[in-house]
Structure formats: structure tokens, C-alpha cells
Design a protein around this motif. Structure first.
Motif, PDB file in Angstrom:
ATOM      1  N   TYR A 100      51.695  31.861  42.481  1.00 28.23           N
ATOM      2  CA  TYR A 100      50.083  31.855  42.538  1.00 28.23           C
ATOM      3  C   TYR A 100      49.552  32.797  43.586  1.00 28.23           C
ATOM      4  CZ  TYR A 100      45.736  29.928  43.651  1.00 28.23           C
ATOM      5  OH  TYR A 100      44.384  29.737  44.096  1.00 28.23           O
ATOM      6  N   ARG A 101      49.987  32.713  44.903  1.00 25.65           N
ATOM      7  CA  ARG A 101      49.787  33.730  45.660  1.00 25.65           C
ATOM      8  C   ARG A 101      49.916  35.341  45.289  1.00 25.65           C
ATOM      9  NH1 ARG A 101      52.056  30.014  49.185  1.00 25.65           N
ATOM     10  NH2 ARG A 101      54.246  30.813  49.112  1.00 25.65           N
ATOM     11  N   GLU A 102      50.942  35.528  44.721  1.00 26.96           N
ATOM     12  CA  GLU A 102      51.055  37.029  43.791  1.00 26.96           C
ATOM     13  C   GLU A 102      50.022  37.104  43.141  1.00 26.96           C
ATOM     14  OE1 GLU A 102      54.793  37.585  42.134  1.00 26.96           O
ATOM     15  OE2 GLU A 102      55.945  36.646  43.777  1.00 26.96           O
ATOM     16  N   LYS A 103      49.625  36.296  42.233  1.00 22.54           N
ATOM     17  CA  LYS A 103      48.552  36.343  41.253  1.00 22.54           C
ATOM     18  C   LYS A 103      47.035  36.658  41.986  1.00 22.54           C
ATOM     19  CE  LYS A 103      49.035  36.556  37.250  1.00 22.54           C
ATOM     20  NZ  LYS A 103      49.091  37.717  36.483  1.00 22.54           N
ATOM     21  N   CYS A 104      46.743  35.825  43.052  1.00 22.53           N
ATOM     22  CA  CYS A 104      45.642  36.034  43.845  1.00 22.53           C
ATOM     23  C   CYS A 104      45.567  37.282  44.349  1.00 22.53           C
ATOM     24  CB  CYS A 104      45.613  34.955  44.810  1.00 22.53           C
ATOM     25  SG  CYS A 104      45.193  33.334  44.134  1.00 22.53           S
ATOM     26  N   GLU A 105      46.902  37.975  44.994  1.00 19.85           N
ATOM     27  CA  GLU A 105      46.550  39.334  45.682  1.00 19.85           C
ATOM     28  C   GLU A 105      46.184  40.356  44.292  1.00 19.85           C
ATOM     29  OE1 GLU A 105      50.346  39.699  47.627  1.00 19.85           O
ATOM     30  OE2 GLU A 105      49.829  38.164  48.877  1.00 19.85           O
ATOM     31  N   GLU A 106      47.142  40.189  43.120  1.00 22.74           N
ATOM     32  CA  GLU A 106      46.926  40.963  41.957  1.00 22.74           C
ATOM     33  C   GLU A 106      45.437  41.016  41.771  1.00 22.74           C
ATOM     34  OE1 GLU A 106      47.843  39.848  37.871  1.00 22.74           O
ATOM     35  OE2 GLU A 106      49.629  41.126  38.446  1.00 22.74           O
ATOM     36  N   TRP A 107      44.735  39.733  41.618  1.00 25.34           N
ATOM     37  CA  TRP A 107      43.465  39.683  41.092  1.00 25.34           C
ATOM     38  C   TRP A 107      42.376  40.356  42.029  1.00 25.34           C
ATOM     39  CZ3 TRP A 107      40.078  39.015  37.514  1.00 25.34           C
ATOM     40  CH2 TRP A 107      38.741  38.811  37.898  1.00 25.34           C
ATOM     41  N   THR A 108      42.614  40.406  43.511  1.00 24.05           N
ATOM     42  CA  THR A 108      42.091  40.922  44.283  1.00 24.05           C
ATOM     43  C   THR A 108      41.940  42.727  44.086  1.00 24.05           C
ATOM     44  OG1 THR A 108      42.205  39.283  46.147  1.00 24.05           O
ATOM     45  CG2 THR A 108      41.531  41.513  46.989  1.00 24.05           C
ATOM     46  N   LEU A 109      43.135  43.030  43.801  1.00 24.32           N
ATOM     47  CA  LEU A 109      43.462  44.445  43.478  1.00 24.32           C
ATOM     48  C   LEU A 109      42.592  44.700  42.402  1.00 24.32           C
ATOM     49  CD1 LEU A 109      44.578  47.252  44.502  1.00 24.32           C
ATOM     50  CD2 LEU A 109      46.592  46.146  43.450  1.00 24.32           C
ATOM     51  N   THR A 110      42.900  43.916  41.360  1.00 23.73           N
ATOM     52  CA  THR A 110      42.259  44.247  40.019  1.00 23.73           C
ATOM     53  C   THR A 110      40.590  44.477  39.971  1.00 23.73           C
ATOM     54  OG1 THR A 110      43.914  43.054  38.822  1.00 23.73           O
ATOM     55  CG2 THR A 110      41.909  43.345  37.488  1.00 23.73           C
ATOM     56  N   GLN A 111      39.969  43.383  40.722  1.00 21.56           N
ATOM     57  CA  GLN A 111      38.584  43.345  41.058  1.00 21.56           C
ATOM     58  C   GLN A 111      38.210  44.726  41.598  1.00 21.56           C
ATOM     59  OE1 GLN A 111      38.315  39.727  43.063  1.00 21.56           O
ATOM     60  NE2 GLN A 111      36.461  39.332  42.164  1.00 21.56           N
ATOM     61  N   GLU A 112      38.963  45.088  42.827  1.00 25.18           N
ATOM     62  CA  GLU A 112      38.708  46.258  43.299  1.00 25.18           C
ATOM     63  C   GLU A 112      38.945  47.600  42.452  1.00 25.18           C
ATOM     64  OE1 GLU A 112      41.125  49.242  46.546  1.00 25.18           O
ATOM     65  OE2 GLU A 112      41.068  46.714  47.092  1.00 25.18           O
ATOM     66  N   VAL A 113      39.679  47.873  41.816  1.00 22.92           N
ATOM     67  CA  VAL A 113      39.704  48.739  40.925  1.00 22.92           C
ATOM     68  C   VAL A 113      38.745  48.804  39.467  1.00 22.92           C
ATOM     69  CG1 VAL A 113      41.299  50.093  38.951  1.00 22.92           C
ATOM     70  CG2 VAL A 113      42.270  49.292  41.226  1.00 22.92           C
ATOM     71  N   VAL A 114      38.644  47.618  39.299  1.00 23.44           N
ATOM     72  CA  VAL A 114      37.484  47.753  38.170  1.00 23.44           C
ATOM     73  C   VAL A 114      36.126  47.887  38.273  1.00 23.44           C
ATOM     74  CG1 VAL A 114      36.585  46.155  36.235  1.00 23.44           C
ATOM     75  CG2 VAL A 114      39.048  46.348  36.520  1.00 23.44           C
ATOM     76  N   SER A 115      35.860  47.213  39.593  1.00 25.42           N
ATOM     77  CA  SER A 115      34.440  47.343  40.297  1.00 25.42           C
ATOM     78  C   SER A 115      33.939  48.841  40.479  1.00 25.42           C
ATOM     79  CB  SER A 115      34.470  46.777  41.480  1.00 25.42           C
ATOM     80  OG  SER A 115      35.235  47.216  42.368  1.00 25.42           O
ATOM     81  N   LYS A 116      34.951  49.590  40.416  1.00 30.45           N
ATOM     82  CA  LYS A 116      34.698  51.010  40.550  1.00 30.45           C
ATOM     83  C   LYS A 116      34.305  51.854  39.288  1.00 30.45           C
ATOM     84  CE  LYS A 116      37.989  51.871  44.321  1.00 30.45           C
ATOM     85  NZ  LYS A 116      36.931  51.798  45.311  1.00 30.45           N
ATOM     86  N   PHE A 117      34.304  51.047  38.208  1.00 31.40           N
ATOM     87  CA  PHE A 117      34.031  51.496  36.999  1.00 31.40           C
ATOM     88  C   PHE A 117      32.620  50.480  36.250  1.00 31.40           C
ATOM     89  CE2 PHE A 117      38.240  52.626  37.708  1.00 31.40           C
ATOM     90  CZ  PHE A 117      38.152  54.272  37.379  1.00 31.40           C
ATOM     91  N   ILE A 118      32.250  49.725  36.991  1.00 30.95           N
ATOM     92  CA  ILE A 118      31.328  48.714  36.412  1.00 30.95           C
ATOM     93  C   ILE A 118      29.833  49.389  37.128  1.00 30.95           C
ATOM     94  CG2 ILE A 118      30.167  46.608  36.461  1.00 30.95           C
ATOM     95  CD1 ILE A 118      32.905  46.780  35.027  1.00 30.95           C
ATOM     96  N   ARG A 119      29.012  49.833  36.397  1.00 27.33           N
ATOM     97  CA  ARG A 119      27.609  50.561  36.805  1.00 27.33           C
ATOM     98  C   ARG A 119      26.391  49.702  35.988  1.00 27.33           C
ATOM     99  NH1 ARG A 119      28.259  56.640  35.288  1.00 27.33           N
ATOM    100  NH2 ARG A 119      30.576  56.573  34.804  1.00 27.33           N
ATOM    101  N   GLU A 120      25.279  49.902  36.510  1.00 22.93           N
ATOM    102  CA  GLU A 120      24.247  49.352  36.143  1.00 22.93           C
ATOM    103  C   GLU A 120      23.718  50.250  34.971  1.00 22.93           C
ATOM    104  OE1 GLU A 120      21.778  46.689  36.841  1.00 22.93           O
ATOM    105  OE2 GLU A 120      23.557  45.768  38.018  1.00 22.93           O
ATOM    106  N   LEU A 121      23.145  49.985  33.774  1.00 22.86           N
ATOM    107  CA  LEU A 121      22.585  51.115  32.872  1.00 22.86           C
ATOM    108  C   LEU A 121      21.216  51.149  32.824  1.00 22.86           C
ATOM    109  CD1 LEU A 121      25.129  50.771  29.945  1.00 22.86           C
ATOM    110  CD2 LEU A 121      25.059  52.602  31.619  1.00 22.86           C
TER     111      LEU A 121
END
Length: 108
Positions: free
Chosen positions: A87-108
Motif C-alpha cells: 500500500y505504501r509503495e502504491k501511494c508513492e507511485e500515485w504521488t509520482l503519477t499525479q506529478e507527471v500527469v499534471s504537467k500535461f493537464i491544461r485549461e482549454l
């Protein structure tokens, strides 16, 4: 409603998170996921029980039976120490996933 394809990789994390609070059974876990997501995600029964099977096979949860009303047995699940580490590993993975994906999310 959230697409099951988007959230699939985190079904195990959601289940383990709920089991951190104590042992529980399938219907209760499903109901809590629905409630906590404010009805935005409803985990299908087949998805839930496939996750239980996978988590137990990997040693992340244990299952056991308890008698309920009218003598019917119900399968309960509890998280193991290995499951807590996963569970701790998956939470760390989620934090990293959010960080990466958020770089590609923009308002249109």
C-alpha cells in the motif's frame, strides 16, 4: 462517473486503504468505495472479487469466515504486513503519477 480503465491500476490501493481501518467483507468495501467517491466510481463485483483473489494470492490480504445472521457465512478480509508495505509503495507511485500527469493537464 470515472472510467474503470482510468482507475484500474488503483483498485488494489483503494481496497487496501479501507482494510487499514479494520477487517471487512466484499459488500461493505464496495459500498464504502461508492460512498467515499461520492458515487463517481462504482467498482463492479467481478472487479472487486478478482482484486481480492489477486491480493490474497500475493500475500497482501488474508481471508476468513465469520457467521452472520441466520447462520450464513460471510468472507472477511484483513490486510497483512506485506499488504501495508505494498500500500505504501502504491501511494508513492500515485504521488509520482499525479506529478507527471499534471504537467500535461491544461485549461482549454
Amino acid at each position: 462517473m470515472i472510467s474503470s480503465d482510468v482507475i484500474r491500476g488503483y483498485n488494489d490501493t483503494m481496497i487496501l486503504s479501507l482494510l487499514l481501518d479494520g477487517e471487512s467483507y466484499g459488500y461493505e468495501i464496495s459500498k464504502r468505495i461508492r460512498t467515499l467517491s461520492e458515487e463517481k466510481y462504482i467498482m463492479k463485483e467481478t472487479t472487486l472479487y478478482s482484486a481480492f483473489t489477486r491480493l490474497e494470492k500475493n500475500g497482501f490480504i488474508d481471508s476468513f469466515f465469520m457467521d452472520e445472521t441466520f447462520g450464513k457465512r460471510r468472507t472477511y478480509y484483513r490486510i497483512t504486513p506485506l499488504g501495508r508495505a505494498y500500500y505504501r509503495e502504491k501511494c508513492e507511485e500515485w504521488t509520482l503519477t499525479q506529478e507527471v500527469v499534471s504537467k500535461f493537464i491544461r485549461e482549454l
